[in-house]
Design a protein around this motif. Structure first.
Motif, short mmCIF file in Angstrom:
data_model
loop_
_atom_site.label_atom_id
_atom_site.label_comp_id
_atom_site.label_asym_id
_atom_site.label_seq_id
_atom_site.Cartn_x
_atom_site.Cartn_y
_atom_site.Cartn_z
N HIS A 1 0.83 -1.21 0.00
CA HIS A 1 0.00 0.00 0.00
C HIS A 1 0.85 1.26 0.00
N LYS A 2 1.99 1.19 0.71
CA LYS A 2 2.84 2.37 0.78
C LYS A 2 3.50 2.65 -0.56
N LEU B 1 -6.20 7.11 -12.86
CA LEU B 1 -7.22 7.80 -12.05
C LEU B 1 -6.82 8.00 -10.61
N VAL B 2 -6.00 7.11 -10.06
CA VAL B 2 -5.77 7.17 -8.61
C VAL B 2 -5.14 8.48 -8.20
N ASP C 1 -3.56 -3.67 -11.60
CA ASP C 1 -4.55 -3.14 -12.52
C ASP C 1 -5.67 -2.41 -11.79
N THR C 2 -5.64 -2.44 -10.45
CA THR C 2 -6.55 -1.58 -9.70
C THR C 2 -5.99 -0.16 -9.59
N LEU C 3 -4.74 0.03 -10.01
CA LEU C 3 -4.12 1.35 -9.93
C LEU C 3 -3.85 1.95 -11.31
N ILE C 4 -3.24 1.15 -12.20
CA ILE C 4 -2.84 1.66 -13.51
C ILE C 4 -3.27 0.67 -14.57
N ALA D 1 2.17 2.00 -3.45
CA ALA D 1 1.21 2.24 -4.53
C ALA D 1 1.22 3.67 -5.07
N PRO D 2 1.20 4.72 -4.22
CA PRO D 2 1.23 6.07 -4.81
C PRO D 2 2.51 6.36 -5.58
N VAL E 1 -1.31 -4.53 -2.41
CA VAL E 1 -2.28 -4.20 -3.45
C VAL E 1 -2.58 -5.47 -4.24
N GLN E 2 -3.86 -5.80 -4.35
CA GLN E 2 -4.24 -7.06 -4.99
C GLN E 2 -4.29 -6.89 -6.50
N ALA F 1 -2.19 -5.39 3.51
CA ALA F 1 -1.21 -4.36 3.20
C ALA F 1 -0.63 -4.50 1.81
#
Lengths: 158, 176
Positions: free
Chosen positions: B84-85, B170-171, B126-129, B87-88, B122-123, B120
């Protein structure tokens, strides 16, 4: 082995809720208000001398009242004995006294329990999240934390 | 793919031979000259190193040179677990890359969270990019990675001029 439980029951007759012993493993379930006095007694008494705090963790029994149980494992280097102390903590009053004053090493263990279960340790010098990042919402090792929870840091699913 | 998003030149020339030949040449150039951005976080990085090494050569496919600046790279290879950390950071790197850009999800942790099905990780990136190729495996064999790269080349060969630019992920628009 049973020396520990006998001495505990003699010295703190109204703090011990239950004890049991299985194949050499001694366990005492104590009231959380007296945890510091009991731990100090275990550490300082000459027959017991439990000077090594091996582990400090918590268990979530969802559906049972009290919900959480903070578990301490102690080891006596001199007598080569172990004991387990369990202190039930209800969800409505999710605090317990910190034993950092007795063992400094308990500092990070208590921070981990706070981080993952949400149990507040009164008297802890620096109670904040240790494993998870600051913006994390919730306490993940509780049994009612959904596995697929989506945190705000990573945003909603596209 | 490019429904209703025709650029000026396409409007004038339509689907004429001139434009399809231009697409073919540009796509040929793009697919045989990937500049990788190896976004390596975990154990899959070892497998990436072995794919890029002399035995399972990536240089044969034109994808030899890694560029560790998002401005200069066009293929973002997400290699390893994304927590999670992280991900951004991943989303920021993706947004900083200049178009045209593709994303290659290397290994199961990047594809779907892998065996870290927990609070903790990201699954799946493709949920982010947006991702173009998924290569499963823990870690994937180098031959699988090469297969993935070839499939990406086939995908790029079919692209049209109007596919790019696409816009940011989008995130990053989330107010923080």
């Amino acid at each position: 082995m049973n020396v520990t439980l006998k001495k505990l029951k003699d010295s703190f007759p109204d703090s011990i809720i239950d004890t049991h012993s299985f194949r050499g493993d001694d366990t005492a379930i104590v009231k959380k208000e007296h945890i510091v006095k009991i731990c100090e007694f275990l550490r300082d008494d000459d027959d017991l001398l439990y000077n090594f705090m091996m582990d400090l963790t918590a268990v979530d029994y969802l559906g049972r009242e009290p919900r959480f149980e903070v578990v301490y494992h102690f080891y006596s280097l001199k007598h080569n004995r172990r004991v387990r102390i369990k202190a039930p903590v209800p969800e409505s009053n999710c605090t317990i006294d910190s034993i950092v004053s007795l063992w400094i090493g308990a500092d990070w263990f208590e921070r981990e329990v706070y981080d993952l279960y949400g149990i507040v340790f009164k008297g802890h010098p620096n109670l904040k999240r240790i494993l998870l990042y600051e913006g994390f919402e919730g306490h993940p090792l509780r049994k009612d934390y959904p596995v697929k929870e989506r945190q705000p840091l990573i945003g909603p699913k596209n | 793919m490019s429904a209703g998003q025709e650029e000026g030149i396409e409007k004038v020339l339509g689907n004429s031979v001139l434009l399809t030949q231009l697409d073919a040449i540009v796509d040929w150039g793009r697919k045989y000259s990937f500049f990788l951005y190896p976004f390596v976080t975990a154990c899959c990085g070892m497998e990436f190193m072995s794919v890029a090494g002399p035995r399972y050569d990536l240089d044969r496919f034109g994808a030899a040179l890694p560029r560790f600046s998002p401005r200069q790279a066009d293929l973002l290879m997400v290699v390893g677990t994304i927590s999670h950390k992280q991900a951004p950071i991943l989303v920021k790197v993706y947004n900083q890359m200049t178009e045209p850009k593709w994303v290659f999800s290397f290994g199961v942790c990047a594809t779907s969270g892998g065996f870290y099905d927990n609070y903790a990780t990201v699954q799946g990136i493709d949920t982010l990019i947006p991702v173009d190729v998924y290569v499963p495996g823990c870690p994937p064999r180098p031959e699988m990675v090469i297969d993935g790269l070839l499939k990406l080349q086939e995908k790029v060969a079919k692209e049209k001029w109007s596919d790019w630019p696409r816009g940011e992920a989008l995130v990053s628009k989330k107010g923080r």
